[in-house]
Design a protein around this motif. Structure first.
Motif, PDB file in Angstrom:
ATOM      1  N   ILE A   1       0.867  -1.179   0.000  1.00 42.46           N
ATOM      2  CA  ILE A   1       0.000   0.000   0.000  1.00 42.46           C
ATOM      3  C   ILE A   1       0.903   1.227   0.000  1.00 42.46           C
ATOM      4  CG2 ILE A   1      -1.772   1.286   1.258  1.00 42.46           C
ATOM      5  CD1 ILE A   1      -2.573  -1.367   2.590  1.00 42.46           C
ATOM      6  N   SER A   2       0.870   2.007  -1.068  1.00 39.39           N
ATOM      7  CA  SER A   2       1.705   3.202  -1.147  1.00 39.39           C
ATOM      8  C   SER A   2       1.180   4.120  -2.242  1.00 39.39           C
ATOM      9  CB  SER A   2       3.168   2.834  -1.431  1.00 39.39           C
ATOM     10  OG  SER A   2       3.284   2.126  -2.642  1.00 39.39           O
ATOM     11  N   ARG A   3       1.682   5.351  -2.232  1.00 40.56           N
ATOM     12  CA  ARG A   3       1.239   6.323  -3.239  1.00 40.56           C
ATOM     13  C   ARG A   3       1.785   6.007  -4.619  1.00 40.56           C
ATOM     14  NH1 ARG A   3       2.785  11.950  -0.480  1.00 40.56           N
ATOM     15  NH2 ARG A   3       4.633  10.691  -0.005  1.00 40.56           N
ATOM     16  N   THR A   4       2.958   5.395  -4.670  1.00 38.32           N
ATOM     17  CA  THR A   4       3.573   5.051  -5.951  1.00 38.32           C
ATOM     18  C   THR A   4       3.706   3.543  -6.082  1.00 38.32           C
ATOM     19  OG1 THR A   4       5.791   5.284  -4.990  1.00 38.32           O
ATOM     20  CG2 THR A   4       4.849   7.216  -6.078  1.00 38.32           C
ATOM     21  N   GLU A   5       3.663   3.067  -7.299  1.00 36.24           N
ATOM     22  CA  GLU A   5       3.728   1.635  -7.556  1.00 36.24           C
ATOM     23  C   GLU A   5       5.162   1.148  -7.393  1.00 36.24           C
ATOM     24  OE1 GLU A   5       2.149  -1.504 -10.975  1.00 36.24           O
ATOM     25  OE2 GLU A   5       1.747   0.654 -11.105  1.00 36.24           O
ATOM     26  N   PRO A   6       5.362  -0.001  -6.759  1.00 36.13           N
ATOM     27  CA  PRO A   6       6.723  -0.518  -6.616  1.00 36.13           C
ATOM     28  C   PRO A   6       7.299  -0.940  -7.951  1.00 36.13           C
ATOM     29  CG  PRO A   6       5.108  -2.100  -5.805  1.00 36.13           C
ATOM     30  CD  PRO A   6       4.361  -0.854  -6.116  1.00 36.13           C
ATOM     31  N   ALA A   7       8.629  -0.942  -8.034  1.00 41.46           N
ATOM     32  CA  ALA A   7       9.301  -1.326  -9.275  1.00 41.46           C
ATOM     33  C   ALA A   7       9.186  -2.821  -9.534  1.00 41.46           C
ATOM     34  CB  ALA A   7      10.772  -0.921  -9.210  1.00 41.46           C
ATOM     35  N   GLN A   8       9.012  -3.602  -8.477  1.00 35.84           N
ATOM     36  CA  GLN A   8       8.954  -5.048  -8.630  1.00 35.84           C
ATOM     37  C   GLN A   8       7.664  -5.483  -9.319  1.00 35.84           C
ATOM     38  OE1 GLN A   8       9.187  -3.324  -5.749  1.00 35.84           O
ATOM     39  NE2 GLN A   8      10.438  -4.365  -4.234  1.00 35.84           N
ATOM     40  N   VAL A   9       7.775  -6.520 -10.124  1.00 37.04           N
ATOM     41  CA  VAL A   9       6.613  -7.202 -10.684  1.00 37.04           C
ATOM     42  C   VAL A   9       6.754  -8.672 -10.329  1.00 37.04           C
ATOM     43  CG1 VAL A   9       5.355  -7.822 -12.769  1.00 37.04           C
ATOM     44  CG2 VAL A   9       6.410  -5.553 -12.583  1.00 37.04           C
ATOM     45  N   HIS A  10       5.775  -9.218  -9.632  1.00 47.01           N
ATOM     46  CA  HIS A  10       5.884 -10.595  -9.162  1.00 47.01           C
ATOM     47  C   HIS A  10       4.488 -11.156  -8.960  1.00 47.01           C
ATOM     48  CE1 HIS A  10       7.077 -14.045  -6.670  1.00 47.01           C
ATOM     49  NE2 HIS A  10       8.327 -13.820  -7.043  1.00 47.01           N
ATOM     50  N   GLU A  11       4.333 -12.428  -9.178  1.00 52.66           N
ATOM     51  CA  GLU A  11       3.018 -13.049  -9.032  1.00 52.66           C
ATOM     52  C   GLU A  11       2.521 -13.011  -7.586  1.00 52.66           C
ATOM     53  OE1 GLU A  11       3.345 -17.061 -10.310  1.00 52.66           O
ATOM     54  OE2 GLU A  11       4.836 -17.637  -8.791  1.00 52.66           O
ATOM     55  N   ASN A  12       3.433 -12.882  -6.625  1.00 49.64           N
ATOM     56  CA  ASN A  12       3.038 -12.829  -5.211  1.00 49.64           C
ATOM     57  C   ASN A  12       2.783 -11.406  -4.711  1.00 49.64           C
ATOM     58  OD1 ASN A  12       3.275 -15.592  -4.986  1.00 49.64           O
ATOM     59  ND2 ASN A  12       5.353 -15.528  -4.127  1.00 49.64           N
ATOM     60  N   LEU A  13       2.907 -10.407  -5.586  1.00 51.79           N
ATOM     61  CA  LEU A  13       2.786  -9.005  -5.168  1.00 51.79           C
ATOM     62  C   LEU A  13       1.496  -8.384  -5.696  1.00 51.79           C
ATOM     63  CD1 LEU A  13       3.942  -6.403  -3.897  1.00 51.79           C
ATOM     64  CD2 LEU A  13       5.180  -6.016  -6.045  1.00 51.79           C
ATOM     65  N   LYS A  14       0.743  -7.759  -4.796  1.00 52.61           N
ATOM     66  CA  LYS A  14      -0.443  -6.990  -5.163  1.00 52.61           C
ATOM     67  C   LYS A  14      -0.277  -5.577  -4.628  1.00 52.61           C
ATOM     68  CE  LYS A  14      -5.504  -7.072  -5.034  1.00 52.61           C
ATOM     69  NZ  LYS A  14      -6.706  -7.832  -4.576  1.00 52.61           N
ATOM     70  N   HIS A  15      -0.594  -4.593  -5.457  1.00 46.94           N
ATOM     71  CA  HIS A  15      -0.377  -3.198  -5.080  1.00 46.94           C
ATOM     72  C   HIS A  15      -1.691  -2.439  -5.025  1.00 46.94           C
ATOM     73  CE1 HIS A  15       1.138   0.881  -4.944  1.00 46.94           C
ATOM     74  NE2 HIS A  15       0.557   1.154  -6.091  1.00 46.94           N
ATOM     75  N   PHE A  16      -1.850  -1.632  -3.968  1.00 42.19           N
ATOM     76  CA  PHE A  16      -2.956  -0.681  -3.854  1.00 42.19           C
ATOM     77  C   PHE A  16      -2.367   0.725  -3.797  1.00 42.19           C
ATOM     78  CE2 PHE A  16      -4.976  -4.477  -2.034  1.00 42.19           C
ATOM     79  CZ  PHE A  16      -6.214  -4.457  -2.669  1.00 42.19           C
ATOM     80  N   GLN A  17      -2.753   1.563  -4.733  1.00 36.75           N
ATOM     81  CA  GLN A  17      -2.313   2.956  -4.695  1.00 36.75           C
ATOM     82  C   GLN A  17      -3.152   3.707  -3.674  1.00 36.75           C
ATOM     83  OE1 GLN A  17      -2.230   4.902  -8.484  1.00 36.75           O
ATOM     84  NE2 GLN A  17      -1.515   6.846  -7.651  1.00 36.75           N
ATOM     85  N   CYS A  18      -2.495   4.303  -2.683  1.00 35.57           N
ATOM     86  CA  CYS A  18      -3.235   4.900  -1.569  1.00 35.57           C
ATOM     87  C   CYS A  18      -2.315   5.842  -0.803  1.00 35.57           C
ATOM     88  CB  CYS A  18      -3.733   3.781  -0.645  1.00 35.57           C
ATOM     89  SG  CYS A  18      -4.594   4.342   0.836  1.00 35.57           S
ATOM     90  N   ASP A  19      -2.843   7.013  -0.466  1.00 28.62           N
ATOM     91  CA  ASP A  19      -2.195   7.930   0.468  1.00 28.62           C
ATOM     92  C   ASP A  19      -2.748   7.616   1.851  1.00 28.62           C
ATOM     93  OD1 ASP A  19      -1.532  10.068   2.141  1.00 28.62           O
ATOM     94  OD2 ASP A  19      -1.556  11.525   0.510  1.00 28.62           O
ATOM     95  N   VAL A  20      -1.940   6.984   2.678  1.00 25.72           N
ATOM     96  CA  VAL A  20      -2.424   6.453   3.949  1.00 25.72           C
ATOM     97  C   VAL A  20      -3.061   7.537   4.826  1.00 25.72           C
ATOM     98  CG1 VAL A  20      -1.697   5.357   6.108  1.00 25.72           C
ATOM     99  CG2 VAL A  20      -0.829   4.525   3.933  1.00 25.72           C
ATOM    100  N   LEU A  21      -2.490   8.732   4.796  1.00 25.31           N
ATOM    101  CA  LEU A  21      -2.995   9.791   5.667  1.00 25.31           C
ATOM    102  C   LEU A  21      -4.316  10.381   5.191  1.00 25.31           C
ATOM    103  CD1 LEU A  21       0.268  11.742   6.566  1.00 25.31           C
ATOM    104  CD2 LEU A  21      -0.902   9.987   7.894  1.00 25.31           C
TER     105      LEU A  21
END
Length: 227
Positions: free
Chosen positions: A30-50
């Motif tokens: 969970i982060s504002r920017t997408e991680p550089a990694q691409v992997h079948e075990n990785l799921k990304h949510f774009q989100c500003d936690v605050l």
């Protein structure tokens, strides 16, 4: 295969933690920017936690909250807003995340939470008043909720010294500063992100089943030794 939520896993220490987990864990970043990694075990949510609502997640066995700040100014130049902003990033964001996912963590497999402090909470350092205040609060939260959630959820924190990340780039911006930083530490080094990631991965694992409410100083000797 355990599922670990990493908040702030697109850069620095957070990115290194994601890398260390991916081969053997499912990772939800969970982060504002997408991680550089691409992997079948990785799921990304774009989100500003605050500022945004945190995503709904069905299950998780661990949580790592990585966002932080290095706001170094003399006390007479630190505004109340500086203190508020650092507290929001370091403390309120962590609290918001823990509260959001606590129910699913309690239902997880030997669940664990890892937070981040700083050596500046133990070692008095000029210009660190704001970050030391907020990270000291993290240490208090670690012990308090560690006691509250025992024996179901373990809670620990890591307190690194200077780590070679973008966040600390102003402290390592030329060869002279790098040399001075190296010499300041009794082990004649500062941290690399993968070293901190290894500690976080250990604390999430069943190998750390007897550890909770602890703050682990990864200090390269700067707090522990006087040589």
């Amino acid at each position: 295969m355990k599922t670990i939520i990493v908040v702030g896993g697109s850069k620095g220490i957070g990115s290194a933690i994601v890398n260390s987990l991916l081969s053997s864990h499912k990772v939800i970043n969970i982060s504002r920017t997408e991680p550089a990694q691409v992997h079948e075990n990785l799921k990304h949510f774009q989100c500003d936690v605050l500022n945004d609502d945190l995503p709904e997640i069905e299950s998780a066995d661990g949580l790592v909250y990585c966002p932080g700040s290095i706001n170094l100014k003399p006390i007479n130049r630190l505004s109340l807003d500086d203190f508020r902003n650092d507290f929001e990033i370091n403390v309120l964001g962590a609290v918001k995340t823990i509260q959001k996912y606590l129910t699913i963590l309690k239902n997880g497999d030997k669940p664990s939470i890892v937070l981040f402090s700083t050596v500046a909470s133990k070692l008095g350092m000029p210009f660190h008043a704001s970050v030391a205040a907020s990270k000291s609060a993290i240490e208090g939260i670690t012990k308090s909720i560690g006691a509250e959630l025992a024996p179901t959820v373990r809670v620990n924190a890591i307190a690194p010294t200077v780590t070679d990340t973008d966040l600390a780039s102003k402290l390592l911006r030329n060869e002279r500063m790098i040399e001075n930083m190296t010499e300041r530490h009794p082990l004649k080094k500062y941290l690399q992100p993968n070293e901190v990631a290894d500690m976080a991965t250990f604390l999430l694992s069943d190998k750390a089943a007897s550890l909770s409410g602890q703050v682990f100083e990864m200090d390269c000797g700067i707090v522990s030794f006087k040589l």
